[in-house]
Design a protein around this motif. Structure first.
Motif, PDB file in Angstrom:
ATOM      1  N   UNK A   1       0.778  -1.230   0.000  1.00 39.53           N
ATOM      2  CA  UNK A   1       0.000   0.000   0.000  1.00 39.53           C
ATOM      3  C   UNK A   1       0.816   1.291   0.000  1.00 39.53           C
ATOM      4  N   UNK A   2       1.953   1.272   0.665  1.00 41.34           N
ATOM      5  CA  UNK A   2       2.686   2.529   0.801  1.00 41.34           C
ATOM      6  C   UNK A   2       3.313   2.942  -0.518  1.00 41.34           C
ATOM      7  N   UNK A   3       3.202   4.234  -0.852  1.00 41.13           N
ATOM      8  CA  UNK A   3       3.960   4.692  -2.018  1.00 41.13           C
ATOM      9  C   UNK A   3       5.452   4.680  -1.688  1.00 41.13           C
ATOM     10  N   UNK A   4       6.268   4.697  -2.718  1.00 37.02           N
ATOM     11  CA  UNK A   4       7.720   4.552  -2.517  1.00 37.02           C
ATOM     12  C   UNK A   4       8.266   5.595  -1.540  1.00 37.02           C
ATOM     13  N   UNK A   5       7.796   6.853  -1.662  1.00 37.64           N
ATOM     14  CA  UNK A   5       8.391   7.879  -0.805  1.00 37.64           C
ATOM     15  C   UNK A   5       8.105   7.612   0.673  1.00 37.64           C
ATOM     16  N   UNK A   6       6.986   6.998   0.958  1.00 40.76           N
ATOM     17  CA  UNK A   6       6.687   6.671   2.353  1.00 40.76           C
ATOM     18  C   UNK A   6       7.579   5.521   2.818  1.00 40.76           C
ATOM     19  N   UNK A   7       7.840   4.588   1.905  1.00 38.95           N
ATOM     20  CA  UNK A   7       8.732   3.489   2.277  1.00 38.95           C
ATOM     21  C   UNK A   7      10.148   4.012   2.562  1.00 38.95           C
ATOM     22  N   UNK A   8      10.543   5.022   1.815  1.00 44.45           N
ATOM     23  CA  UNK A   8      11.859   5.629   2.063  1.00 44.45           C
ATOM     24  C   UNK A   8      11.912   6.148   3.496  1.00 44.45           C
ATOM     25  N   UNK A   9      10.889   6.919   3.862  1.00 44.84           N
ATOM     26  CA  UNK A   9      10.881   7.522   5.199  1.00 44.84           C
ATOM     27  C   UNK A   9      10.867   6.449   6.283  1.00 44.84           C
TER      28      UNK A   9
ATOM     29  N   UNK B   1      10.936  11.931  -8.486  1.00 46.13           N
ATOM     30  CA  UNK B   1       9.677  12.412  -7.891  1.00 46.13           C
ATOM     31  C   UNK B   1       9.475  11.782  -6.515  1.00 46.13           C
ATOM     32  N   UNK B   2       9.669  10.476  -6.438  1.00 43.81           N
ATOM     33  CA  UNK B   2       9.461   9.796  -5.160  1.00 43.81           C
ATOM     34  C   UNK B   2      10.466  10.297  -4.113  1.00 43.81           C
ATOM     35  N   UNK B   3      11.692  10.491  -4.514  1.00 41.40           N
ATOM     36  CA  UNK B   3      12.699  10.943  -3.545  1.00 41.40           C
ATOM     37  C   UNK B   3      12.341  12.317  -2.996  1.00 41.40           C
ATOM     38  N   UNK B   4      11.942  13.233  -3.881  1.00 44.24           N
ATOM     39  CA  UNK B   4      11.703  14.599  -3.390  1.00 44.24           C
ATOM     40  C   UNK B   4      10.361  14.716  -2.661  1.00 44.24           C
ATOM     41  N   UNK B   5       9.467  13.739  -2.882  1.00 45.72           N
ATOM     42  CA  UNK B   5       8.227  13.733  -2.104  1.00 45.72           C
ATOM     43  C   UNK B   5       8.463  13.247  -0.682  1.00 45.72           C
TER      44      UNK B   5
ATOM     45  N   UNK C   1      16.411   0.490  -5.978  1.00 44.05           N
ATOM     46  CA  UNK C   1      16.947   0.081  -7.273  1.00 44.05           C
ATOM     47  C   UNK C   1      16.042  -0.952  -7.936  1.00 44.05           C
ATOM     48  N   UNK C   2      15.439  -1.846  -7.130  1.00 47.59           N
ATOM     49  CA  UNK C   2      14.475  -2.779  -7.718  1.00 47.59           C
ATOM     50  C   UNK C   2      13.279  -2.047  -8.286  1.00 47.59           C
ATOM     51  N   UNK C   3      12.821  -1.066  -7.519  1.00 45.55           N
ATOM     52  CA  UNK C   3      11.649  -0.309  -7.956  1.00 45.55           C
ATOM     53  C   UNK C   3      11.955   0.454  -9.244  1.00 45.55           C
ATOM     54  N   UNK C   4      13.158   1.007  -9.302  1.00 46.03           N
ATOM     55  CA  UNK C   4      13.548   1.751 -10.505  1.00 46.03           C
ATOM     56  C   UNK C   4      13.556   0.806 -11.707  1.00 46.03           C
TER      57      UNK C   4
END
Lengths: 393, 557, 417
Positions: free
Chosen positions: B27-35, B358-362, B343-346
């Motif tokens: 469910x989480x978008x990538x930027x949330x997974x980063x955080x 986009x995901x990183x800056x979000x 990297x997998x997601x990319x």
């Protein structure tokens, strides 16, 4: 340093020298190796053709009997020898050492000892050559001087100064009495030693390069020779410096038409491979041979035919369509830019070449290799018994 | 306070999701997974993490990172006056589609790929346009790499991407090293002569395996056009000798520890065109093409990790592996799982770099303030605060030209001119925007070059090497004097017409720092201007120049 | 030890301006004094001259010749002004000055990498973010009102090193790209001294505000670059035409000119001046390149050393001639020597160093250290002790204590005067 047993593969039953008409560089093949445990620096074959002499990365000069392979040590120098020459009668050997000395030796003595020492230069003595008459020697060295000596007494006759950087080689012209020298910057100076003047300055700066990254120059003649009639001067060295501190630059031979003093040819490889041209000889049959040490460790012998159309991209001058045993001719008045010539044959050497000479019959090539081998190669068809047969011409 | 609350809510939400990891993953978008990943790596994260940046600091940062320049004063005012809650996401999406994004990426990737080498065979503008268009069309990094490594430069279409190989003169050392560094994140230089003495995983066979891909290629100069392109031969082997063991080995093309790529049996006629002095060699089987095909493959994880890490470093100021070309077992990523995830997601997104950016800056990780919570500076790798970093020479040049109003003057003139030529044109269209921005880029290029000459360092290091020469340029260069002459609607001209000190300070600070000044700052402006008494223009010029020389302007914070 | 802690940049600026005003009043204190008078000045400030032979000078062709041995190469050894001490014949002028220098022939860095070797020689540690010798000298030896940056590096090439580490940014090296006048040094006519000071104060005020709650190192480094620029602007005469007498003695090539500038900078109070001579990474043609490079180095360096002696500066100036490593005994097929950090040499002299000593030795063929092996750690302690810095002491940085020299290493006591 004791004489080493030779590991020669020479066939001791060598047939008498065939005529030059059977010489075919495209058939060149390996004949023998004479071994030394230190890297060799230069080599020459004496006029009789019996001996080959070599300098090495030690303090001695070595003599090999090309037939028996017997090796003799000539001890006396206090540094490396990187240039040598013979008196025209073949009796004397002159060697130039990086300690600044010129020593003379009896070529055929059983155990040659130094007969005479000339303290020729402050810093390295880079080059020595006997005059065509045999009475004089010319030398150059790191004191930036060109000198002429009385060969018998060792007395200085002439001193010439003018090179601003180290002169690497100096030659007598075979007939007209002039001297020619080339320095690190590819500046070739022609001298009249009797008048004590410089008569010509030839720009061969294609043979030098400034390495921007390391802030140093590299270039100059690593070998020089005249064609036997003196019409062409050949200078071996480098060009197109990329990174000379890693040995990255191209080998080149520059040909100069002696009459006009014009640079006529750039002799290059078929395919660029970084290295240094350490040897050049003009063959009596008209072709030019260059000996290369490649950056990667191997070597090359390159064969060009400056006057003929063997080369793929050289324009053929109407005035010199003859090839083969005719002397190479150029027509500098027709040539604006020097002609860039590719070899008509390239022979891969097993190791870097650091010096080259012909045997007296001009049939074989002797190479001083960086792995300590003195290699002997024959420019003719390989035959079963190891001797060469004349090929169809 | 707003920011703090937001974090708590997000973390709270995350915590709920953590109950079921599988559910979270989906469910989480990538930027949330980063955080989440960043928070997991630090104990007491909530206490230690700094707040998100203010709107104005975010605005400046996002403009610099996505467009390579600060916002215009108009753009800055519009953003700060906007009260929409999703305005950060909105501006991110807008900037990612802007011509300035393509230009900024062009600069970043030019430096990464070519390290500011001078042009040798390929015209610089062709290469720049290639990069610009690649980002405009959002070309995947795999496709871009394939084009760069397979181009032979023999026809107009593939000439620009061939610059990578051609302008290195296909020099074996530089080419092998840079393919390792730029595409695989490994500087194999020392492995050329021996297995790397310090990194057990940098082996000679890695170096020579890469080198074998293009060891048959050579620079071919067309005898007629004199143009250089890449030819290739059909056979030849790469040998290497270790300086330590003197053992000689032969090696086939091979990417790091992937299997060797064995040549197919040599055909009787191995060439499409046979090489000679007049003709460029084209073999039926090309080793160089194998490199382009193999390097982007899924099993080559080094390729994926490298570009992910490089984009991370570009936006966060520091790689998850740092230095970015030193992937090896003794220098592991600070957040291995996160790097793997990204990297997998990319890769799953077809190497869509715009998506990753986009995901990183979000992420909140990106948007965190660079202000410190305590006197002790937290370790950079904890990612609890924004990293301060110097502007690149291009960012500094464009920002300065934007701040003084020089670019805005060109923008207005260009727009007017285009409309005069074609009055019916839609000035809000993407095509129009690209045309205007490309005109600006062309006009300011000489100025940008001056910044590059002064501020670029020879290495790729992100270290801040502030030099006296740079300070002299900023203090004394006549170039800046020209921009500070009042002209049309530029900054000094605008300031000249404002007499209320509060309004003047606001215009100055919004133009240069993209923020409003506080009272203290406004009074300092007044004090400074007063000291120039009747030389008001000079005062305004010195005032502007001083702000441009300040650390706040020089740094991305 | 004299510590220069808490040097506030604004205070520094004020005192610098105060100094400048004083200088104006006495019609230019520093530059107009003739060199002899300068020499007679009682000076207690210790200084360092570093001559860095970049790329790795060959020990065989310089300080540790092995003529006639397997790897000895073609050059001979010559006697020096120190009885029994021989060096390469490529250094005839330096040979005459060896009574002012000492040689260490037993350095083993255990690395053959340019970067690692350079960092070890400069920082005294193999790894880690530690300050360079020059930055430490700048911090602990510079007078409070030093008119010039403490650590100046003259180099024609841009090697960017992060030299100050955790020390204040103003102690990091200021790079001069040779002897030429730096671009933009001269200001247009409009701005007078008072304006310049107002502008400068305002910029510092902005930056102080900005760094209140931010990581300070980048901002300090940025401020330091302006401070250094200001110091250069005040001393434009440093870059004026060099006189013919010096050019003839030093040589008019860039290294000669850079060494004249180095002497001038030391005379004018720079604490550590480093001059880089490029071009020793001789993987090919080692002998021809060493002939060229050392010929340029030899006469110039010997002249500079002689000038420092004549002007009484050697008493308080440590002289270092060093590389990041030496070169392989084995001569490769390109007549080159490759990287070799296992047994090489360097030369030290001047302040705090016993002159004319030879420390350590290599074996007969020069393939390994035979006795008194030292590495970058020992050397680092030695440099600092020579200029009176207790290298076993600690840096006190923001409450932390960091050993100045590597506690695992010790100085070469027998070399210290």
């Amino acid at each position: 340093m004791t004489p080493q047993e030779t590991d020669s593969q020479t066939n001791s039953d060598v047939s008498p020298p065939p005529s030059t008409s059977s010489i075919d560089p495209t058939k060149i093949h390996h004949i023998a190796d004479h071994k030394h445990e230190r890297p060799l620096t230069t080599c020459r074959v004496d006029p009789s053709g019996k001996f080959a002499f070599a300098g090495a990365e030690d303090l001695n000069v070595y003599r090999w009997d090309l037939e028996s392979g017997e090796k003799t040590v000539l001890a006396g120098h206090q540094s490396w020898v990187r240039s040598m020459d013979f008196s025209p009668d073949g009796q004397w050997l002159y060697t130039a050492g990086w300690e600044g000395q010129i020593r003379s030796w009896e070529v055929a003595a059983e155990s040659p000892v130094t007969l005479n020492v000339i303290q020729a230069h402050r810093g390295c003595a880079r080059w020595v050559q006997s005059s065509p008459c045999g009475q004089m020697l010319t030398t150059c060295g790191n004191d930036k001087r060109i000198r002429v000596w009385d060969a018998a007494s060792g007395k200085q006759i002439v001193e010439l100064s003018g090179h601003r950087r180290h002169p690497y080689a100096v030659l007598f012209h075979p007939t007209d009495g002039h001297l020619v020298s080339e320095d690190l910057m590819g500046i070739i100076r022609v001298w009249d030693p009797q008048q004590l003047i410089e008569t010509n300055l030839i720009d061969a700066s294609v043979m030098t390069g400034y390495d921007n990254k390391f802030a140093a120059d590299m270039g100059g003649a690593r070998d020089m020779c005249f064609s036997s009639d003196g019409s062409t001067l050949a200078c071996a060295g480098i060009t197109a410096v990329v990174n000379s501190f890693a040995g990255e630059q191209d080998p080149i031979v520059v040909l100069v038409d002696w009459q006009s003093k014009a640079v006529t040819h750039y002799l290059k490889q078929t395919e660029r491979k970084a290295g240094i041209m350490w040897g050049v000889r003009c063959h009596p049959a008209g072709f030019v041979v260059g000996a290369v040490a490649l950056q990667g460790g191997g070597g090359q012998l390159l064969f060009w035919q400056p006057a003929a159309s063997h080369a793929t991209n050289a324009p053929v001058n109407e005035s010199d369509q003859t090839a083969g045993d005719q002397q190479a001719q150029t027509a500098p008045e027709l040539a604006g830019e020097p002609i860039e010539l590719k070899p008509y044959h390239t022979f891969a050497l097993p190791n870097c070449a650091r010096g080259m000479d012909f045997t007296s019959d001009a049939r074989r090539v002797v190479i001083a290799h960086a792995n300590g081998n003195l290699g002997v190669y024959e420019m003719a068809e390989k035959t079963d018994d190891g001797a060469a047969e004349p090929t169809a011409s | 306070m707003y920011c703090r609350v937001t974090i708590r809510i997000v973390l709270g939400v995350m915590f709920c999701f953590c109950v079921d990891p599988l559910y979270t993953q989906e469910l989480l978008p990538l930027h949330a997974k980063i955080d989440q990943s960043v928070a997991d790596a630090v104990s007491e994260f909530e206490r230690r993490a700094g707040p998100l940046t203010t709107d104005s600091a975010f605005l400046r940062r996002i403009y610099l990172d996505l467009t390579g320049t600060i916002p215009t004063v108009t753009e800055a005012r519009a953003f700060l006056d906007n009260n929409n809650e999703d305005k950060r996401a909105a501006i991110i999406d807008r900037l990612l589609m802007s011509p300035r994004f393509s230009r900024h990426m062009q600069h970043e990737f030019d430096v990464m790929l070519m390290q500011r080498r001078p042009a040798k065979y390929v015209t610089l503008s062709l290469w720049q346009t290639f990069l610009f268009e690649a980002f405009r069309n959002n070309l995947g990094w795999d496709e871009m790499t394939r084009q760069i490594l397979s181009a032979d430069g023999a026809n107009p279409e593939n000439r620009p991407p061939a610059r990578f190989l051609l302008d290195r003169d296909l020099n074996p050392q530089d080419t092998t090293r840079d393919i390792g560094r730029v595409f695989l994140g490994r500087d194999l230089q020392c492995a050329q002569c021996h297995d790397h003495p310090h990194f057990e995983d940098y082996l000679q066979r890695h170096y020579f395996g890469i080198s074998a891909f293009f060891s048959r290629s050579y620079i071919f100069k067309d005898p007629n056009s004199k143009e250089a392109s890449l030819g290739e031969k059909a056979d030849g082997v790469v040998k290497f000798t270790s300086v330590f063991t003197s053992q000689e080995s032969e090696i086939s093309p091979r990417l790091l520890d992937l299997p060797e790529i064995i040549d197919p049996p040599l055909e009787e006629e191995p060439y499409i065109t046979k090489p000679d002095d007049q003709t460029r060699g084209i073999p039926k089987y090309s080793r160089r093409q194998q490199l382009a095909e193999t390097i982007v493959k899924q099993e080559n994880s080094a390729f994926q990790l490298n570009i992910t890490n490089r984009i991370w470093a570009m936006l966060m100021g520091r790689g998850l592996v740092e230095p970015v070309d030193m992937f090896h077992q003794d220098n592991p990523p600070t957040h291995p799982k996160l790097l793997e995830l990204l990297s997998n997601d990319l890769r799953q997104h077809q190497f869509d770099m715009r998506y990753l950016i986009r995901e990183l800056v979000l992420s909140h990780t990106y948007q965190r303030s660079s202000r410190l919570m305590s006197d002790v500076e937290p370790p950079a790798e904890e990612l609890v605060a924004g990293q301060i970093r110097p502007l690149t020479p291009e960012q500094l040049g464009f920002s300065m030209l934007e701040a003084v109003g020089h670019i805005e003057n060109i923008r207005l003139a260009t727009t007017t001119k285009l409309l005069e030529e074609q009055p019916q044109r839609d000035t809000t269209s993407v095509a129009f925007a690209f045309e205007v921005e490309q005109t600006i880029n062309g006009e300011v290029q000489p100025h940008i070059d001056a910044f590059v000459n002064t501020f670029a360092s020879n290495n790729e290091s992100r270290q801040f090497d502030a030099t006296a020469n740079q300070a002299l340029f900023l203090m004394n260069s006549p170039l800046l004097d020209v921009w500070l002459q009042p002209s049309k609607n530029n900054l000094v001209a605008r300031l000249q017409s404002i007499h209320d000190i509060a309004a003047l300070s606001d215009e100055l600070y919004m133009s240069i720092f993209s923020r409003h000044p506080n009272e203290f700052e406004a009074s300092a402006v007044q004090h400074f201007l007063n000291s120039f008494a009747d030389k008001r223009v000079q005062g305004l010029q010195e005032l502007t120049r001083t702000l441009l020389c300040s650390a706040e302007f020089r740094l991305n914070h | 030890m004299k510590r220069n802690l808490g040097c506030n940049i604004l205070d520094h600026m004020v005192s610098r301006r105060h100094f400048l005003m004083g200088a104006t009043a006495t019609a230019g204190f520093g530059p107009l004094l003739p060199p002899r008078l300068m020499a007679e000045m009682k000076r207690d400030q210790k200084q360092i001259l570093q001559v860095y032979l970049q790329g790795g000078v060959s020990q065989f062709e310089s300080w540790d010749p092995k003529p006639g041995t397997e790897f000895g190469g073609p050059f001979r050894a010559i006697p020096t002004s120190v009885p029994g001490m021989h060096i390469s014949e490529l250094l005839p002028y330096t040979a005459e000055k060896m009574h002012l220098l000492s040689i260490i022939r037993s350095v083993n860095l255990k690395t053959d990498d340019h970067g690692l070797g350079r960092l070890f020689m400069e920082k005294g540690r193999r790894t880690g973010d530690f300050p360079y010798v020059g930055a430490i000298a700048s911090k602990y030896l510079s007078a409070e009102k030093n008119p010039l940056p403490g650590y100046i590096h003259i180099s024609t090439r841009g090697l960017t090193d992060h030299t100050a580490a955790f020390l204040e940014a103003q102690h990091g090296q200021m790079k001069l790209e040779g002897f030429q006048v730096p671009a933009n040094l001269l200001r247009d006519g409009q701005r007078d001294e008072a304006t310049y000071n107002r502008v400068n104060d305002f910029r510092l005020q902005l930056n102080r505000q900005f760094k209140l709650d931010r990581a300070k190192s980048l901002i300090d480094s940025y401020d330091a670059s302006f401070e250094q620029a200001a110091q250069l602007m005040e001393r434009q005469h440093l870059f004026e035409k060099q006189n013919d007498y010096d050019l003839i003695r030093y040589g008019s090539h860039p290294f000669g000119r850079n060494c004249i500038l180095a002497r001038t900078l030391l005379e004018e109070g720079a604490t550590c001046v480093k001059v880089t001579h490029h071009g020793y990474d001789t993987h090919a043609e080692n002998f021809n390149f060493h002939l060229e490079q050392l010929e340029e180095f030899d006469q110039t360096f010997a002249t500079l050393l002689g000038d420092l002696e004549d002007r009484g500066m050697l008493d308080h100036t440590l002289v270092m001639v060093y590389s990041e490593f030496g070169r392989t005994p084995k001569i490769n097929h390109k007549y080159g020597r490759d990287h070799w950090g296992s047994s090489f040499s360097l030369a030290l002299g001047g302040c705090g160093i016993q002159p004319g000593a030879t420390i350590g030795s290599t074996n007969e063929k020069g393939t390994e250290v035979a006795n008194r092996e030292v590495d970058g750690g020992h050397l680092f302690h030695t440099y600092l002790r020579a200029v009176g810095i207790n290298s076993s002491d600690n840096h006190a940085i923001e409450g932390k204590t960091i050993p100045i020299g590597d506690p695992a290493a010790t100085p070469i006591e027998e070399l210290l005067a």
